[in-house]
Design an enzyme around this catalytic site. Structure first.
Site, mmCIF file in Angstrom:
data_model
loop_
_atom_site.group_PDB
_atom_site.id
_atom_site.type_symbol
_atom_site.label_atom_id
_atom_site.label_comp_id
_atom_site.label_asym_id
_atom_site.label_seq_id
_atom_site.Cartn_x
_atom_site.Cartn_y
_atom_site.Cartn_z
ATOM 1 N N SER A 1 59.600 -6.904 140.425
ATOM 2 C CA SER A 1 59.801 -8.034 139.503
ATOM 3 C C SER A 1 60.295 -9.236 140.301
ATOM 4 C CB SER A 1 60.831 -7.650 138.441
ATOM 5 O OG SER A 1 62.118 -7.517 139.046
ATOM 6 N N ASP B 1 55.336 -7.563 139.037
ATOM 7 C CA ASP B 1 55.560 -7.350 137.602
ATOM 8 C C ASP B 1 55.990 -8.669 136.950
ATOM 9 O OD1 ASP B 1 55.864 -5.791 135.275
ATOM 10 O OD2 ASP B 1 57.983 -5.397 135.684
ATOM 11 N N HIS C 1 60.984 -4.063 125.952
ATOM 12 C CA HIS C 1 61.717 -3.742 127.181
ATOM 13 C C HIS C 1 63.143 -3.308 126.860
ATOM 14 C CE1 HIS C 1 58.511 -6.456 128.793
ATOM 15 N NE2 HIS C 1 58.461 -5.491 129.686
ATOM 16 N N HIS D 1 53.580 -1.729 128.477
ATOM 17 C CA HIS D 1 54.901 -2.136 128.978
ATOM 18 C C HIS D 1 55.969 -1.535 128.067
ATOM 19 C CE1 HIS D 1 54.240 -5.437 132.005
ATOM 20 N NE2 HIS D 1 52.997 -5.086 131.673
ATOM 21 N N GLY D 2 57.217 -1.630 128.511
ATOM 22 C CA GLY D 2 58.318 -1.156 127.675
ATOM 23 C C GLY D 2 58.139 0.307 127.317
ATOM 24 N N ASP E 1 60.965 1.242 133.802
ATOM 25 C CA ASP E 1 62.093 0.716 134.570
ATOM 26 C C ASP E 1 63.413 1.248 133.999
ATOM 27 O OD1 ASP E 1 63.776 -0.695 136.195
ATOM 28 O OD2 ASP E 1 63.362 -2.649 135.345
ATOM 29 N N ARG F 1 76.950 7.649 150.323
ATOM 30 C CA ARG F 1 75.752 8.447 150.621
ATOM 31 C C ARG F 1 75.726 9.740 149.835
ATOM 32 N NH1 ARG F 1 76.605 7.897 157.008
ATOM 33 N NH2 ARG F 1 78.616 8.619 156.229
HETATM 34 P P1 13P Z 1 61.133 -0.330 130.103
HETATM 35 O O1 13P Z 1 62.272 -1.267 129.840
HETATM 36 O O2 13P Z 1 60.731 0.406 128.883
HETATM 37 O O3 13P Z 1 61.371 0.580 131.243
HETATM 38 O O4 13P Z 1 59.850 -1.242 130.487
HETATM 39 C C1 13P Z 1 59.599 -1.644 131.807
HETATM 40 C C2 13P Z 1 58.510 -2.648 131.914
HETATM 41 O O5 13P Z 1 57.716 -2.876 131.030
HETATM 42 C C3 13P Z 1 58.416 -3.373 133.196
HETATM 43 O O6 13P Z 1 57.406 -4.332 133.194
HETATM 44 O O1 G3H Z 2 60.149 -6.029 132.457
HETATM 45 C C1 G3H Z 2 61.014 -6.180 133.284
HETATM 46 C C2 G3H Z 2 61.418 -5.073 134.170
HETATM 47 O O2 G3H Z 2 62.188 -4.124 133.493
HETATM 48 C C3 G3H Z 2 62.108 -5.633 135.383
HETATM 49 O O3 G3H Z 2 63.421 -5.977 135.103
HETATM 50 O O4 G3H Z 2 63.498 -8.390 135.753
HETATM 51 O O5 G3H Z 2 65.588 -7.067 135.529
HETATM 52 O O6 G3H Z 2 64.024 -6.651 137.443
HETATM 53 P P1 G3H Z 2 64.179 -7.084 136.016
HETATM 54 ZN ZN ZN Z 3 57.135 -5.246 131.258
#
Ligand code: 13P
Ligand code: G3H
Ligand code: ZN
Length: 317
Positions: A48, A81, A179, A210-211, A256, A281
């Site tokens: 991202s 992303d 998300h 997504h999501g 994610d 670690r």
């Molecule tokens: P989640 O928040 O459901 O993991 O979705 C991730 C996502 O769509 C990243 O682009």
């Molecule tokens: O859709 C977004 C992803 O979950 C990435 O999240 O922008 O916080 O890295 P981020």
């Molecule tokens: Zn997404």
């Protein structure tokens, strides 16, 4: 071996989906590759804009290059992303990414078409795949927060026109997911019927969910038992919905939040159980192992486990 998402989708379409995981650091990268190889699954690493800022572009790319060298049998795409137009161009010019997402879904239809078309031209000139988005998911992503009343499912007729006019290689569709950890309330779930309609208008065309995190209840409970304060009503996608979605053209499933939950659970439990420890670690090793198991199990649910050699053979043809 780095390949494009288009190459992966040609093998996967209608038969299985490929997990696309956001990574931000070395531990996530190592766990992801170990788990994917344990499952013999192809994978998509996605970065991202937030990850590029957090680790630094040079560092995040170096981590992935190192994994490519350490795991020569792995087959994966490197994907941006939720890119804006400029970040897409930066990634296209870098020569490292094999796939970018242009997310102009918050713009009016005509503007989304125009921006996506420009990115497609620049990306295709370099052999890079493009994912675009139409419709609006709820939830928070990067700096954009879409509340429930502005979330809008993808219109199937618009989707067909959008793909035809932009030339994009895959389309992220809004089918009721959002998300983050709080996707559904009560009986809400993925709109499989909307997905069916979209596929009917776009037969053979790769779609992206997504999501798609499942937000396992056990993870939320363990995090809270170890001092976390997540809302216990947090709910995600039913893991069995992945197998309902891939016959309908979903080739890429974005995850994610679930990765973050594994991390949070491992570190909270470790420091609760070992308050004397300050060697990071030790929990890091536990995390990499737990994360690898999560990826291997998720690959089974996505149907991509055991597909690595099949993908390799298709790439040779
Ligand atoms: P989640 O928040 O459901 O993991 O979705 C991730 C996502 O769509 C990243 O682009
Ligand atoms: O859709 C977004 C992803 O979950 C990435 O999240 O922008 O916080 O890295 P981020
Ligand atoms: Zn997404």
């Amino acid at each position: 071996m780095i390949v494009t998402t288009k190459q992966l989708f040609e093998v996967a379409y209608g038969r299985f989906a490929i997990g696309a995981y956001n990574i931000n650091n070395m531990e996530q990268a190592l766990g992801l590759f170990r788990g994917s190889l344990e499952a013999q699954a192809p994978l998509i690493i996605q970065i991202s804009r937030g990850a590029r800022k957090y680790a630094g572009v040079t560092m995040i790319e170096a981590i992935i290059r190192a994994c490519d060298a350490m795991f020569p049998e792995a087959i994966f795409a490197v994907h941006l992303d939720h890119g804006d137009e400029q970040t897409c161009y930066d990634c296209i010019e870098s020569g490292f990414y094999s796939s970018v997402m242009i997310d102009a879904s918050h713009l009016p239809f005509e503007e989304n078409v125009a921006v996506t078309r420009r990115v497609v031209e620049r990306a295709h000139a370099k052999g890079i795949s493009v994912e675009a988005e139409l419709g609006q998911l709820g939830g928070v992503e990067e700096d954009i927060k879409v509340d429930e009343k502005h979330a809008r499912l993808t219109d199937p007729d618009e989707a067909a026109e959008f793909v035809q006019r932009t030339g994009c290689d895959s389309l992220a569709v809004a089918i009721g997911t959002s998300h983050g950890a709080y996707k559904f309330k009560g009986a809400q779930r993925v709109h499989i019927e909307r997905l069916t309609e979209i596929q009917r208008r776009l037969p053979g065309f790769p779609l992206v969910m997504h999501g798609a995190s499942s937000v396992p209840r056990e993870e939320v409970e363990r995090i809270n038992a170890a001092g976390g304060a997540l809302d216990p009503s947090a709910r995600g996608v039913d893991e069995d919905d992945y197998a309902r979605a891939y016959p309908l053209g979903v080739c890429k499933v974005n995850i994610d939040t679930d990765c973050r939950l594994v991390w949070t659970r491992v570190y909270r439990e470790h420091f609760r159980n070992h308050p004397e420890n300050f060697d990071f670690r030790k929990p890091g090793e536990v995390f990499m192992s737990e994360f690898a198991h999560f990826i291997a199990r998720r690959s089974q649910k996505l149907g991509c486990a055991g597909r690595l050699e099949e993908v390799r053979a298709a790439l040779r043809r």
